[in-house]
Design an enzyme around this catalytic site. Structure first.
Site, PDB file in Angstrom:
ATOM      1  N   LYS A  68       0.832  -1.198   0.000  1.00  0.00           N
ATOM      2  CA  LYS A  68       0.000   0.000   0.000  1.00  0.00           C
ATOM      3  C   LYS A  68       0.880   1.267   0.000  1.00  0.00           C
ATOM      4  O   LYS A  68       2.103   1.191   0.218  1.00  0.00           O
ATOM      5  CB  LYS A  68      -0.930  -0.052   1.218  1.00  0.00           C
ATOM      6  N   TYR A 118     -12.167  -2.806  -3.394  1.00  0.00           N
ATOM      7  CA  TYR A 118     -12.720  -2.972  -2.042  1.00  0.00           C
ATOM      8  C   TYR A 118     -14.255  -2.978  -2.024  1.00  0.00           C
ATOM      9  O   TYR A 118     -14.860  -2.650  -1.001  1.00  0.00           O
ATOM     10  CB  TYR A 118     -12.185  -1.858  -1.133  1.00  0.00           C
ATOM     11  N   ASN A 135      -1.926  -0.112   7.258  1.00  0.00           N
ATOM     12  CA  ASN A 135      -1.364  -1.432   7.591  1.00  0.00           C
ATOM     13  C   ASN A 135      -0.467  -2.030   6.507  1.00  0.00           C
ATOM     14  O   ASN A 135      -0.272  -3.244   6.440  1.00  0.00           O
ATOM     15  CB  ASN A 135      -2.471  -2.403   8.010  1.00  0.00           C
ATOM     16  N   HIS A 172      -1.662  -5.577   1.563  1.00  0.00           N
ATOM     17  CA  HIS A 172      -2.908  -6.343   1.387  1.00  0.00           C
ATOM     18  C   HIS A 172      -2.563  -7.691   0.784  1.00  0.00           C
ATOM     19  O   HIS A 172      -1.688  -7.785  -0.070  1.00  0.00           O
ATOM     20  CB  HIS A 172      -3.852  -5.599   0.432  1.00  0.00           C
ATOM     21  N   GLU A 204      -8.944 -10.838  -7.872  1.00  0.00           N
ATOM     22  CA  GLU A 204      -8.049  -9.680  -7.716  1.00  0.00           C
ATOM     23  C   GLU A 204      -6.946  -9.682  -8.771  1.00  0.00           C
ATOM     24  O   GLU A 204      -6.580  -8.625  -9.296  1.00  0.00           O
ATOM     25  CB  GLU A 204      -7.490  -9.646  -6.295  1.00  0.00           C
TER      26      GLU A 204
END
Ligand code: CMP
Length: 143
Positions: free
Chosen positions: A9, A49, A112, A115, A126
């Protein structure tokens, strides 16, 4: 052979963690099959998402993902979906064990670092979303 989608990310990219993260997957024995550094727009982040669209943190999550470039990757190997999630650690860094990526490099659920697909089915979806051109791009006019 099983494949999974892994994304570093924007915070992971900005903090210089790309090499560290790739090294952890390589040293475990997984094979890198696709990789690109890209900026995604709002619509694309919302598609990725989509399952979380009703969550109160959805807009903030989308803002976070579009805030800078991300590294999109496909990794391959035995049980790579489940084992990849173990390497990454629990979603909330407060719960992720030391030795995991989030356990070592994150403190906030909203930042965080990484992913990973949560199932083989999600991984298939994905990978198709993030690598519509195929996981290894061809360059026909390279010199
Ligand atoms: P990821 O593994 O990409 O899957 C969904 C993401 O939603 C998750 O990592 C976090 O980045 C984010 N997320 C989940 N729960 C929360 C929360 N309570 N607040 C903010 N972000 C969240």
């Amino acid at each position: 052979m099983e494949q999974t989608f892994i994304m570093i990310k924007p915070d992971g990219v900005q903090r210089g963690l790309i090499g560290e993260i790739i090294a952890r997957f390589e040293k475990k024995g997984f094979s890198l099959k696709g990789l690109k550094l890209i900026n995604v727009d709002r619509g694309f982040a919302e598609r990725h998402y989509a399952d979380l669209s009703a969550k109160p943190f959805f807009n903030g999550l989308v803002e976070y993902i579009i805030s800078g470039p991300v590294v999109a990757m496909v990794w391959e190997g035995k049980n790579v979906v489940v084992t990849g999630r173990k390497i990454i650690g629990a979603t909330n860094p407060a719960d992720s064990a030391p030795g995991t990526i989030r356990g070592d490099f994150a403190i906030a659920i909203g930042r965080n670092v990484i992913h990973g697909s949560d199932s083989v089915e999600s991984a298939t979806k994905e990978i198709a979303l993030w690598f519509p051109e195929g996981i290894v791009a061809w360059q026909s006019n390279a010199h």
